[in-house]
Motif scaffolding. Structure first.
Motif, PDB file in Angstrom:
ATOM      1  N   VAL A  55      -2.003  -2.145  -1.949  1.00 45.32           N
ATOM      2  CA  VAL A  55      -0.781  -2.092  -1.154  1.00 45.32           C
ATOM      3  C   VAL A  55       0.440  -2.416  -2.007  1.00 45.32           C
ATOM      4  O   VAL A  55       1.494  -1.802  -1.862  1.00 45.32           O
ATOM      5  CB  VAL A  55      -0.893  -3.063   0.043  1.00 45.32           C
ATOM      6  CG1 VAL A  55       0.409  -3.180   0.789  1.00 45.32           C
ATOM      7  CG2 VAL A  55      -2.009  -2.611   0.960  1.00 45.32           C
ATOM      8  N   ARG A  91       4.021  -0.325  -2.350  1.00 43.14           N
ATOM      9  CA  ARG A  91       5.321  -0.936  -2.040  1.00 43.14           C
ATOM     10  C   ARG A  91       6.268  -0.851  -3.237  1.00 43.14           C
ATOM     11  O   ARG A  91       7.458  -0.625  -3.060  1.00 43.14           O
ATOM     12  CB  ARG A  91       5.134  -2.382  -1.584  1.00 43.14           C
ATOM     13  CG  ARG A  91       4.441  -2.481  -0.234  1.00 43.14           C
ATOM     14  CD  ARG A  91       4.657  -3.840   0.392  1.00 43.14           C
ATOM     15  NE  ARG A  91       3.855  -4.004   1.603  1.00 43.14           N
ATOM     16  CZ  ARG A  91       4.221  -3.575   2.794  1.00 43.14           C
ATOM     17  NH1 ARG A  91       5.347  -2.935   2.951  1.00 43.14           N
ATOM     18  NH2 ARG A  91       3.440  -3.777   3.843  1.00 43.14           N
ATOM     19  N   ARG A  92       5.744  -1.023  -4.440  1.00 48.67           N
ATOM     20  CA  ARG A  92       6.575  -0.875  -5.643  1.00 48.67           C
ATOM     21  C   ARG A  92       7.029   0.568  -5.823  1.00 48.67           C
ATOM     22  O   ARG A  92       8.152   0.832  -6.240  1.00 48.67           O
ATOM     23  CB  ARG A  92       5.815  -1.330  -6.882  1.00 48.67           C
ATOM     24  CG  ARG A  92       5.765  -2.819  -7.078  1.00 48.67           C
ATOM     25  CD  ARG A  92       5.267  -3.196  -8.463  1.00 48.67           C
ATOM     26  NE  ARG A  92       3.998  -2.569  -8.821  1.00 48.67           N
ATOM     27  CZ  ARG A  92       2.796  -3.071  -8.549  1.00 48.67           C
ATOM     28  NH1 ARG A  92       2.698  -4.218  -7.896  1.00 48.67           N
ATOM     29  NH2 ARG A  92       1.691  -2.453  -8.919  1.00 48.67           N
ATOM     30  N   HIS A 107      11.478  -0.635   2.058  1.00 49.77           N
ATOM     31  CA  HIS A 107      10.459  -0.930   3.058  1.00 49.77           C
ATOM     32  C   HIS A 107      10.243   0.330   3.898  1.00 49.77           C
ATOM     33  O   HIS A 107      11.199   1.032   4.221  1.00 49.77           O
ATOM     34  CB  HIS A 107      10.922  -2.097   3.941  1.00 49.77           C
ATOM     35  CG  HIS A 107       9.849  -2.636   4.806  1.00 49.77           C
ATOM     36  ND1 HIS A 107       9.504  -2.048   6.007  1.00 49.77           N
ATOM     37  CD2 HIS A 107       9.021  -3.698   4.648  1.00 49.77           C
ATOM     38  CE1 HIS A 107       8.522  -2.732   6.556  1.00 49.77           C
ATOM     39  NE2 HIS A 107       8.206  -3.745   5.757  1.00 49.77           N
ATOM     40  N   THR A 129       3.352   5.308   6.998  1.00 48.93           N
ATOM     41  CA  THR A 129       3.102   4.495   5.812  1.00 48.93           C
ATOM     42  C   THR A 129       3.104   3.011   6.175  1.00 48.93           C
ATOM     43  O   THR A 129       2.265   2.245   5.683  1.00 48.93           O
ATOM     44  CB  THR A 129       4.150   4.782   4.723  1.00 48.93           C
ATOM     45  OG1 THR A 129       4.085   6.168   4.379  1.00 48.93           O
ATOM     46  CG2 THR A 129       3.902   3.953   3.478  1.00 48.93           C
ATOM     47  N   SER A 130       4.012   2.608   7.037  1.00 51.41           N
ATOM     48  CA  SER A 130       4.052   1.214   7.473  1.00 51.41           C
ATOM     49  C   SER A 130       2.748   0.831   8.185  1.00 51.41           C
ATOM     50  O   SER A 130       2.189  -0.242   7.933  1.00 51.41           O
ATOM     51  CB  SER A 130       5.241   1.000   8.399  1.00 51.41           C
ATOM     52  OG  SER A 130       5.304  -0.322   8.834  1.00 51.41           O
ATOM     53  N   LEU A 155      -0.139   0.728   5.545  1.00 51.17           N
ATOM     54  CA  LEU A 155      -0.074  -0.455   4.686  1.00 51.17           C
ATOM     55  C   LEU A 155      -0.461  -1.716   5.450  1.00 51.17           C
ATOM     56  O   LEU A 155      -1.140  -2.596   4.914  1.00 51.17           O
ATOM     57  CB  LEU A 155       1.322  -0.598   4.087  1.00 51.17           C
ATOM     58  CG  LEU A 155       1.731   0.477   3.077  1.00 51.17           C
ATOM     59  CD1 LEU A 155       3.148   0.242   2.586  1.00 51.17           C
ATOM     60  CD2 LEU A 155       0.769   0.565   1.919  1.00 51.17           C
ATOM     61  N   GLU A 203      -3.584  -4.070   4.439  1.00 48.80           N
ATOM     62  CA  GLU A 203      -3.415  -5.509   4.178  1.00 48.80           C
ATOM     63  C   GLU A 203      -4.365  -6.325   5.030  1.00 48.80           C
ATOM     64  O   GLU A 203      -4.922  -7.309   4.576  1.00 48.80           O
ATOM     65  CB  GLU A 203      -1.963  -5.923   4.442  1.00 48.80           C
ATOM     66  CG  GLU A 203      -1.015  -5.478   3.361  1.00 48.80           C
ATOM     67  CD  GLU A 203       0.440  -5.748   3.711  1.00 48.80           C
ATOM     68  OE1 GLU A 203       0.756  -5.899   4.918  1.00 48.80           O
ATOM     69  OE2 GLU A 203       1.249  -5.786   2.784  1.00 48.80           O
TER      70      GLU A 203
END
Length: 139
Positions: free
Chosen positions: A55, A59-60, A65, A127-128, A131, A135
């Protein structure tokens, strides 16, 4: 599923899927495709990258966000609809401009702006969710 081959191929597959998603987005107002399916393809590519690299790597790679991306897409889609008001035409009417780019006339429309907004909303939202699920799985 975290094999060396998968971790090696995943960045290339993700890049290919992101490129294809932009292709689907841009051809959407003339042929099948558009912002929704393009956003799903892009989110799927990022999900594959997240499964392979984690994850934090996704994010990188995103810089923003995912929900910020979705919010920007919602704003673009709203602007595309509101553009019709100053011209006195019904809400969400397609408006066209024809700028010249390198000597070639390029037709641009508010429909494309709406499609890009939908693309960003779907990309950010899916995507949110992906992820968040990834997580939860790691914990």
């Amino acid at each position: 599923m975290n094999t060396l081959i998968f971790r090696t191929v995943a960045p290339f597959l993700t890049a290919l899927m992101l490129l294809f998603s932009v292709f689907v987005l841009l051809r959407g107002h003339n042929e099948p495709g558009g912002g929704f399916i393009g956003g799903l393809i892009a989110a799927s590519g990022l999900a594959i990258y997240g499964i392979a690299r984690g994850v934090a790597a996704v994010r990188r790679a995103l810089f923003f966000h995912p929900l910020t991306i979705a919010g920007a897409g919602l704003l673009l889609s709203t602007i595309a609809g509101l553009l019709s008001i100053p011209f006195g035409v019904p809400f969400m009417t397609g408006l066209w401009v024809y700028p010249s780019l390198l000597g070639t006339e390029v037709p641009l429309s508010s429909v494309l702006l709406f499609d890009v907004g939908v693309y960003l909303v779907v990309l950010g939202a899916i995507t949110s969710i992906a992820l968040a699920l990834e997580e939860k799985e790691v914990e």
